[in-house]
Design a protein around this motif. Structure first.
Motif, PDB file in Angstrom:
ATOM      1  N   VAL A  74      28.606  90.313  68.777  1.00  8.62           N
ATOM      2  CA  VAL A  74      27.792  90.585  67.587  1.00  8.62           C
ATOM      3  C   VAL A  74      26.309  90.420  67.927  1.00  8.62           C
ATOM      4  CG1 VAL A  74      27.245  89.794  65.253  1.00  8.62           C
ATOM      5  CG2 VAL A  74      29.635  90.028  65.969  1.00  8.62           C
ATOM      6  N   ARG A  75      25.966  89.372  68.702  1.00  9.71           N
ATOM      7  CA  ARG A  75      24.576  89.175  69.097  1.00  9.71           C
ATOM      8  C   ARG A  75      24.059  90.345  69.956  1.00  9.71           C
ATOM      9  NH1 ARG A  75      26.305  84.418  69.203  1.00  9.71           N
ATOM     10  NH2 ARG A  75      25.961  82.769  70.532  1.00  9.71           N
ATOM     11  N   LEU A  76      24.882  90.781  70.896  1.00 15.61           N
ATOM     12  CA  LEU A  76      24.488  91.920  71.730  1.00 15.61           C
ATOM     13  C   LEU A  76      24.254  93.168  70.893  1.00 15.61           C
ATOM     14  CD1 LEU A  76      26.822  91.588  74.824  1.00 15.61           C
ATOM     15  CD2 LEU A  76      24.332  91.644  74.847  1.00 15.61           C
ATOM     16  N   ARG A  77      25.149  93.397  69.952  1.00 17.67           N
ATOM     17  CA  ARG A  77      25.035  94.587  69.108  1.00 17.67           C
ATOM     18  C   ARG A  77      23.750  94.545  68.289  1.00 17.67           C
ATOM     19  NH1 ARG A  77      24.156  98.996  68.157  1.00 17.67           N
ATOM     20  NH2 ARG A  77      25.366 100.361  66.821  1.00 17.67           N
ATOM     21  N   ILE A  78      23.444  93.387  67.758  1.00 15.68           N
ATOM     22  CA  ILE A  78      22.212  93.236  66.971  1.00 15.68           C
ATOM     23  C   ILE A  78      20.994  93.450  67.871  1.00 15.68           C
ATOM     24  CG2 ILE A  78      20.780  91.564  65.738  1.00 15.68           C
ATOM     25  CD1 ILE A  78      23.461  90.428  64.619  1.00 15.68           C
ATOM     26  N   ARG A  79      21.031  92.909  69.074  1.00 17.81           N
ATOM     27  CA  ARG A  79      19.905  93.038  69.997  1.00 17.81           C
ATOM     28  C   ARG A  79      19.622  94.499  70.326  1.00 17.81           C
ATOM     29  NH1 ARG A  79      20.433  89.590  75.075  1.00 17.81           N
ATOM     30  NH2 ARG A  79      19.642  88.020  73.646  1.00 17.81           N
ATOM     31  N   TYR A  80      20.651  95.322  70.432  1.00 16.95           N
ATOM     32  CA  TYR A  80      20.469  96.711  70.832  1.00 16.95           C
ATOM     33  C   TYR A  80      20.356  97.683  69.661  1.00 16.95           C
ATOM     34  CZ  TYR A  80      20.997  95.556  75.708  1.00 16.95           C
ATOM     35  OH  TYR A  80      20.791  95.051  76.964  1.00 16.95           O
ATOM     36  N   LEU A  81      20.288  97.192  68.428  1.00 23.61           N
ATOM     37  CA  LEU A  81      20.078  98.090  67.288  1.00 23.61           C
ATOM     38  C   LEU A  81      18.755  98.823  67.469  1.00 23.61           C
ATOM     39  CD1 LEU A  81      21.141  96.127  64.092  1.00 23.61           C
ATOM     40  CD2 LEU A  81      22.141  98.220  64.987  1.00 23.61           C
ATOM     41  N   GLY A  82      18.797 100.111  67.359  1.00 26.18           N
ATOM     42  CA  GLY A  82      17.580 100.909  67.472  1.00 26.18           C
ATOM     43  C   GLY A  82      17.095 101.103  68.891  1.00 26.18           C
ATOM     44  N   SER A  83      17.831 100.613  69.862  1.00 26.68           N
ATOM     45  CA  SER A  83      17.429 100.753  71.257  1.00 26.68           C
ATOM     46  C   SER A  83      17.645 102.187  71.729  1.00 26.68           C
ATOM     47  CB  SER A  83      18.258  99.804  72.126  1.00 26.68           C
ATOM     48  OG  SER A  83      18.033 100.058  73.488  1.00 26.68           O
ATOM     49  N   ALA A  84      16.816 102.626  72.647  1.00 22.63           N
ATOM     50  CA  ALA A  84      16.964 103.964  73.211  1.00 22.63           C
ATOM     51  C   ALA A  84      18.169 104.025  74.154  1.00 22.63           C
ATOM     52  CB  ALA A  84      15.699 104.352  73.962  1.00 22.63           C
ATOM     53  N   LYS A  85      18.608 102.869  74.640  1.00 23.56           N
ATOM     54  CA  LYS A  85      19.758 102.839  75.542  1.00 23.56           C
ATOM     55  C   LYS A  85      21.018 103.194  74.768  1.00 23.56           C
ATOM     56  CE  LYS A  85      17.975  99.278  78.609  1.00 23.56           C
ATOM     57  NZ  LYS A  85      18.228  97.969  79.188  1.00 23.56           N
ATOM     58  N   GLN A  86      21.838 104.033  75.351  1.00 25.36           N
ATOM     59  CA  GLN A  86      23.083 104.441  74.718  1.00 25.36           C
ATOM     60  C   GLN A  86      24.238 103.583  75.238  1.00 25.36           C
ATOM     61  OE1 GLN A  86      23.406 106.696  72.259  1.00 25.36           O
ATOM     62  NE2 GLN A  86      21.177 106.781  72.272  1.00 25.36           N
ATOM     63  N   HIS A  87      25.008 103.049  74.341  1.00 22.75           N
ATOM     64  CA  HIS A  87      26.188 102.265  74.680  1.00 22.75           C
ATOM     65  C   HIS A  87      27.354 102.804  73.870  1.00 22.75           C
ATOM     66  CE1 HIS A  87      23.922  99.202  76.867  1.00 22.75           C
ATOM     67  NE2 HIS A  87      23.024  99.274  75.905  1.00 22.75           N
ATOM     68  N   CYS A  88      28.526 102.700  74.415  1.00 25.38           N
ATOM     69  CA  CYS A  88      29.725 103.123  73.700  1.00 25.38           C
ATOM     70  C   CYS A  88      30.273 101.914  72.937  1.00 25.38           C
ATOM     71  CB  CYS A  88      30.754 103.672  74.687  1.00 25.38           C
ATOM     72  SG  CYS A  88      32.189 104.353  73.862  1.00 25.38           S
ATOM     73  N   TRP A  89      29.585 101.549  71.859  1.00 25.28           N
ATOM     74  CA  TRP A  89      29.929 100.330  71.126  1.00 25.28           C
ATOM     75  C   TRP A  89      31.328 100.378  70.548  1.00 25.28           C
ATOM     76  CZ3 TRP A  89      27.200  96.386  72.300  1.00 25.28           C
ATOM     77  CH2 TRP A  89      25.858  96.525  72.645  1.00 25.28           C
ATOM     78  N   GLY A  90      31.745 101.523  70.056  1.00 25.66           N
ATOM     79  CA  GLY A  90      33.069 101.621  69.456  1.00 25.66           C
ATOM     80  C   GLY A  90      34.166 101.242  70.433  1.00 25.66           C
ATOM     81  N   HIS A  91      34.055 101.724  71.667  1.00 23.60           N
ATOM     82  CA  HIS A  91      35.045 101.413  72.701  1.00 23.60           C
ATOM     83  C   HIS A  91      35.025  99.922  73.043  1.00 23.60           C
ATOM     84  CE1 HIS A  91      37.567 101.796  76.222  1.00 23.60           C
ATOM     85  NE2 HIS A  91      36.627 101.191  76.922  1.00 23.60           N
ATOM     86  N   VAL A  92      33.836  99.365  73.186  1.00 26.09           N
ATOM     87  CA  VAL A  92      33.700  97.948  73.549  1.00 26.09           C
ATOM     88  C   VAL A  92      34.268  97.052  72.451  1.00 26.09           C
ATOM     89  CG1 VAL A  92      32.043  96.133  74.113  1.00 26.09           C
ATOM     90  CG2 VAL A  92      31.713  98.428  75.018  1.00 26.09           C
ATOM     91  N   VAL A  93      33.945  97.358  71.201  1.00 25.54           N
ATOM     92  CA  VAL A  93      34.447  96.574  70.080  1.00 25.54           C
ATOM     93  C   VAL A  93      35.967  96.690  69.988  1.00 25.54           C
ATOM     94  CG1 VAL A  93      34.473  96.398  67.552  1.00 25.54           C
ATOM     95  CG2 VAL A  93      32.296  96.608  68.760  1.00 25.54           C
ATOM     96  N   GLU A  94      36.484  97.893  70.160  1.00 22.93           N
ATOM     97  CA  GLU A  94      37.936  98.093  70.107  1.00 22.93           C
ATOM     98  C   GLU A  94      38.640  97.300  71.216  1.00 22.93           C
ATOM     99  OE1 GLU A  94      41.029 101.747  70.890  1.00 22.93           O
ATOM    100  OE2 GLU A  94      39.126 102.200  69.904  1.00 22.93           O
ATOM    101  N   GLU A  95      38.071  97.322  72.399  1.00 18.85           N
ATOM    102  CA  GLU A  95      38.659  96.590  73.528  1.00 18.85           C
ATOM    103  C   GLU A  95      38.673  95.083  73.269  1.00 18.85           C
ATOM    104  OE1 GLU A  95      37.774  95.895  78.269  1.00 18.85           O
ATOM    105  OE2 GLU A  95      37.052  97.730  77.318  1.00 18.85           O
ATOM    106  N   LEU A  96      37.548  94.555  72.784  1.00 19.57           N
ATOM    107  CA  LEU A  96      37.501  93.118  72.503  1.00 19.57           C
ATOM    108  C   LEU A  96      38.458  92.755  71.378  1.00 19.57           C
ATOM    109  CD1 LEU A  96      36.452  90.322  73.054  1.00 19.57           C
ATOM    110  CD2 LEU A  96      34.449  90.841  71.667  1.00 19.57           C
ATOM    111  N   ASN A  97      38.536  93.576  70.340  1.00 19.43           N
ATOM    112  CA  ASN A  97      39.452  93.298  69.237  1.00 19.43           C
ATOM    113  C   ASN A  97      40.911  93.356  69.686  1.00 19.43           C
ATOM    114  OD1 ASN A  97      37.630  92.585  67.273  1.00 19.43           O
ATOM    115  ND2 ASN A  97      37.428  94.650  66.468  1.00 19.43           N
ATOM    116  N   THR A  98      41.227  94.199  70.665  1.00 24.33           N
ATOM    117  CA  THR A  98      42.577  94.220  71.237  1.00 24.33           C
ATOM    118  C   THR A  98      42.867  92.898  71.931  1.00 24.33           C
ATOM    119  OG1 THR A  98      42.529  96.613  71.516  1.00 24.33           O
ATOM    120  CG2 THR A  98      44.089  95.400  72.892  1.00 24.33           C
ATOM    121  N   ASP A  99      41.887  92.400  72.675  1.00 28.38           N
ATOM    122  CA  ASP A  99      42.045  91.103  73.335  1.00 28.38           C
ATOM    123  C   ASP A  99      42.180  89.972  72.317  1.00 28.38           C
ATOM    124  OD1 ASP A  99      41.876  92.381  75.775  1.00 28.38           O
ATOM    125  OD2 ASP A  99      39.756  91.897  76.072  1.00 28.38           O
TER     126      ASP A  99
END
Length: 79
Positions: free
Chosen positions: A14-39
């Motif tokens: 959650v902290r990482l996601r907040i830090r990168y809000l509005g960032s020009a860097k592109q991340h595949c947040w949906g995949h990362v969140v889904e993977e962590l939620n599976t774990d």
């Protein structure tokens, strides 16, 4: 313990996601969140209910969250 590590991982995500809000860097947040939620789901199968880990909120996985800034809580609206 597994519970403490899992809770720390969710908080860090959650902290990482907040830090990168509005960032020009592109991340595949949906995949990362889904993977962590599976774990988290796997860990929760091993843990007693009182030690269960909360999932990363679905909104953290959105590529373009529609957050609006407000200078006043009186004008704040959930979208």
């Amino acid at each position: 313990s597994l519970s403490r590590v899992g809770k720390a991982a969710v908080e860090d995500m959650v902290r990482l996601r907040i830090r990168y809000l509005g960032s020009a860097k592109q991340h595949c947040w949906g995949h990362v969140v889904e993977e962590l939620n599976t774990d988290v789901a796997r860990a929760n199968e091993l843990l007693p209910a009182e030690l269960s880990i909360a999932f990363v909120p679905h909104a953290a996985g959105l590529d373009h969250p529609s957050f609006e800034h407000s200078k006043s809580l009186a004008q704040f609206n959930f979208t």
